[in-house]
Design a protein around this motif. Structure first.
Motif, mmCIF file in Angstrom:
data_model
loop_
_atom_site.group_PDB
_atom_site.id
_atom_site.type_symbol
_atom_site.label_atom_id
_atom_site.label_comp_id
_atom_site.label_asym_id
_atom_site.label_seq_id
_atom_site.Cartn_x
_atom_site.Cartn_y
_atom_site.Cartn_z
ATOM 1 N N LEU A 1 13.936 118.636 7.691
ATOM 2 C CA LEU A 1 14.023 119.713 6.713
ATOM 3 C C LEU A 1 13.812 119.215 5.282
ATOM 4 C CD1 LEU A 1 17.161 121.504 8.203
ATOM 5 C CD2 LEU A 1 14.740 122.134 8.507
ATOM 6 N N PHE A 2 13.792 117.913 5.100
ATOM 7 C CA PHE A 2 13.616 117.317 3.782
ATOM 8 C C PHE A 2 12.149 116.942 3.562
ATOM 9 C CE2 PHE A 2 18.059 116.825 4.813
ATOM 10 C CZ PHE A 2 18.677 117.206 3.635
ATOM 11 N N PRO A 3 11.766 116.670 2.324
ATOM 12 C CA PRO A 3 10.355 116.352 2.057
ATOM 13 C C PRO A 3 9.818 115.174 2.872
ATOM 14 C CG PRO A 3 11.503 116.797 0.005
ATOM 15 C CD PRO A 3 12.545 116.775 1.090
ATOM 16 N N LYS A 4 10.629 114.156 3.051
ATOM 17 C CA LYS A 4 10.220 113.001 3.859
ATOM 18 C C LYS A 4 11.284 112.785 4.944
ATOM 19 C CE LYS A 4 7.736 110.571 0.214
ATOM 20 N NZ LYS A 4 7.966 111.408 -0.960
ATOM 21 N N PRO A 5 10.850 112.675 6.204
ATOM 22 C CA PRO A 5 11.830 112.503 7.285
ATOM 23 C C PRO A 5 12.410 111.088 7.316
ATOM 24 C CG PRO A 5 9.615 112.408 8.179
ATOM 25 C CD PRO A 5 9.488 112.739 6.710
ATOM 26 N N LEU A 6 13.461 110.927 8.067
ATOM 27 C CA LEU A 6 14.200 109.676 8.135
ATOM 28 C C LEU A 6 13.333 108.492 8.547
ATOM 29 C CD1 LEU A 6 17.051 108.745 7.602
ATOM 30 C CD2 LEU A 6 17.620 109.244 9.979
ATOM 31 N N TRP B 1 1.967 108.310 1.845
ATOM 32 C CA TRP B 1 2.402 109.689 2.097
ATOM 33 C C TRP B 1 1.312 110.700 1.715
ATOM 34 C CZ3 TRP B 1 6.021 111.305 5.189
ATOM 35 C CH2 TRP B 1 6.405 112.645 5.142
ATOM 36 N N GLU B 2 0.390 110.299 0.902
ATOM 37 C CA GLU B 2 -0.709 111.183 0.500
ATOM 38 C C GLU B 2 -1.625 111.552 1.667
ATOM 39 O OE1 GLU B 2 -2.943 109.342 -2.635
ATOM 40 O OE2 GLU B 2 -1.119 108.690 -3.660
ATOM 41 N N HIS B 3 -1.631 110.733 2.695
ATOM 42 C CA HIS B 3 -2.561 110.902 3.812
ATOM 43 C C HIS B 3 -1.944 111.754 4.927
ATOM 44 C CE1 HIS B 3 -5.052 107.887 1.908
ATOM 45 N NE2 HIS B 3 -3.987 107.125 1.800
ATOM 46 N N PRO B 4 -2.642 112.800 5.350
ATOM 47 C CA PRO B 4 -2.107 113.682 6.401
ATOM 48 C C PRO B 4 -1.770 112.949 7.701
ATOM 49 C CG PRO B 4 -4.069 114.658 5.414
ATOM 50 C CD PRO B 4 -3.933 113.268 4.851
ATOM 51 N N TYR B 5 -2.608 111.985 8.108
ATOM 52 C CA TYR B 5 -2.342 111.256 9.352
ATOM 53 C C TYR B 5 -1.016 110.503 9.259
ATOM 54 C CZ TYR B 5 -3.805 107.050 6.878
ATOM 55 O OH TYR B 5 -3.877 106.025 5.974
ATOM 56 N N PHE B 6 -0.698 109.987 8.068
ATOM 57 C CA PHE B 6 0.537 109.233 7.876
ATOM 58 C C PHE B 6 1.749 110.164 7.924
ATOM 59 C CE2 PHE B 6 3.838 107.266 5.236
ATOM 60 C CZ PHE B 6 3.937 106.028 5.849
ATOM 61 N N ARG B 7 1.652 111.292 7.228
ATOM 62 C CA ARG B 7 2.757 112.264 7.240
ATOM 63 C C ARG B 7 3.027 112.754 8.658
ATOM 64 N NH1 ARG B 7 -0.135 114.165 2.686
ATOM 65 N NH2 ARG B 7 -0.930 115.925 3.902
ATOM 66 N N THR B 8 1.956 113.056 9.385
ATOM 67 C CA THR B 8 2.103 113.525 10.772
ATOM 68 C C THR B 8 2.773 112.461 11.632
ATOM 69 O OG1 THR B 8 0.183 114.967 10.570
ATOM 70 C CG2 THR B 8 0.845 114.340 12.800
ATOM 71 N N ALA B 9 2.335 111.211 11.470
ATOM 72 C CA ALA B 9 2.912 110.116 12.255
ATOM 73 C C ALA B 9 4.402 109.953 11.952
ATOM 74 C CB ALA B 9 2.165 108.812 11.974
ATOM 75 N N GLN B 10 4.787 110.026 10.685
ATOM 76 C CA GLN B 10 6.196 109.870 10.320
ATOM 77 C C GLN B 10 7.051 110.990 10.908
ATOM 78 O OE1 GLN B 10 7.462 107.060 8.804
ATOM 79 N NE2 GLN B 10 5.358 106.465 9.248
ATOM 80 N N ARG B 11 6.508 112.180 10.916
ATOM 81 C CA ARG B 11 7.253 113.305 11.507
ATOM 82 C C ARG B 11 7.372 113.145 13.019
ATOM 83 N NH1 ARG B 11 4.187 116.446 7.234
ATOM 84 N NH2 ARG B 11 5.781 116.797 5.651
ATOM 85 N N LYS B 12 6.289 112.740 13.677
ATOM 86 C CA LYS B 12 6.339 112.524 15.126
ATOM 87 C C LYS B 12 7.342 111.422 15.475
ATOM 88 C CE LYS B 12 1.624 113.856 16.405
ATOM 89 N NZ LYS B 12 0.326 113.326 16.903
ATOM 90 N N ILE B 13 7.329 110.347 14.700
ATOM 91 C CA ILE B 13 8.249 109.231 14.957
ATOM 92 C C ILE B 13 9.695 109.688 14.789
ATOM 93 C CG2 ILE B 13 9.017 106.992 14.061
ATOM 94 C CD1 ILE B 13 5.970 106.438 13.480
ATOM 95 N N THR B 14 9.962 110.485 13.784
ATOM 96 C CA THR B 14 11.314 111.003 13.572
ATOM 97 C C THR B 14 11.760 111.848 14.763
ATOM 98 O OG1 THR B 14 11.037 110.979 11.175
ATOM 99 C CG2 THR B 14 12.760 112.430 12.051
ATOM 100 N N ILE B 15 10.880 112.703 15.246
ATOM 101 C CA ILE B 15 11.203 113.544 16.403
ATOM 102 C C ILE B 15 11.427 112.688 17.646
ATOM 103 C CG2 ILE B 15 10.256 115.278 17.987
ATOM 104 C CD1 ILE B 15 8.952 116.558 15.446
ATOM 105 N N ILE B 16 10.624 111.660 17.823
ATOM 106 C CA ILE B 16 10.777 110.785 18.986
ATOM 107 C C ILE B 16 12.133 110.089 18.973
ATOM 108 C CG2 ILE B 16 9.991 108.557 19.910
ATOM 109 C CD1 ILE B 16 7.127 109.647 19.484
#
Length: 124
Positions: free
Chosen positions: A22-27, A51-66
Motif C-alpha cells: 500500500l506504500f509507494p515502495k514495497p518492503l 525505481w524509474e524502470h517499470p520492470y524493476f517496480r514490477t519485480a519488487q512488487r512480485k518479490i514482496t508478494i512472494i
C-alpha cells in the motif's frame, strides 16, 4: 502454546509484507537495497534510480508478494500441523518449515530478478 506463537509471529510478518504494497515502495525494495547496494551513498543512489524502470517496480512488487505468501503458507501449515498432529510432529515441522519457506522465497526471488534483468535487456 509456544508452537502457536511461532505461527502468529510469522503470520504477522506476512501481513507486514502484504501491507507494504500500500506504500509507494514495497518492503522488498528496502531489503533489496540493503542486500544488493549496501550502505554507500553511491550504491544507494543507484538502487533508488532503478525505481524509474517499470520492470524493476514490477519485480519488487512480485518479490514482496512472494515473501508474504511464503511466510503466510509457513504459518498456515504450521498451525494446521500443530492443531491436528502430535506435539513431536508439530515441533519438528516448526523447526524445519522456516528453512523450506525461506529457501522457496529465495529461489523465486532469484527467478524474478533474472526475469527482470532479461526484460531490461529486451527493452535496451
Amino acid at each position: 502454546m509456544l508452537l502457536y506463537k511461532d505461527s502468529i509471529i510469522v503470520g504477522t510478518v506476512s501481513l507486514v509484507f502484504f501491507a507494504s504494497m500500500l506504500f509507494p515502495k514495497p518492503l522488498a525494495f528496502y531489503f533489496g537495497q540493503r542486500l544488493s547496494a549496501g550502505g554507500g551513498k553511491e550504491n544507494r543512489d543507484w538502487w533508488y534510480s532503478l525505481w524509474e524502470h517499470p520492470y524493476f517496480r514490477t519485480a519488487q512488487r512480485k518479490i514482496t508478494i512472494i515473501w508474504g505468501t511464503c511466510f503466510l503458507l509457513q504459518a498456515a501449515i504450521n498451525l494446521l500441523i500443530v492443531t491436528v498432529g502430535t506435539f513431536t510432529l508439530g515441533y519438528i515441522v516448526s523447526q524445519l518449515l522456516p528453512f523450506a519457506a525461506v529457501a522457496l522465497a529465495i529461489s523465486l526471488t532469484l527467478r524474478i530478478a533474472s526475469q527482470a534483468m532479461n526484460d531490461q535487456h529486451d527493452m535496451d
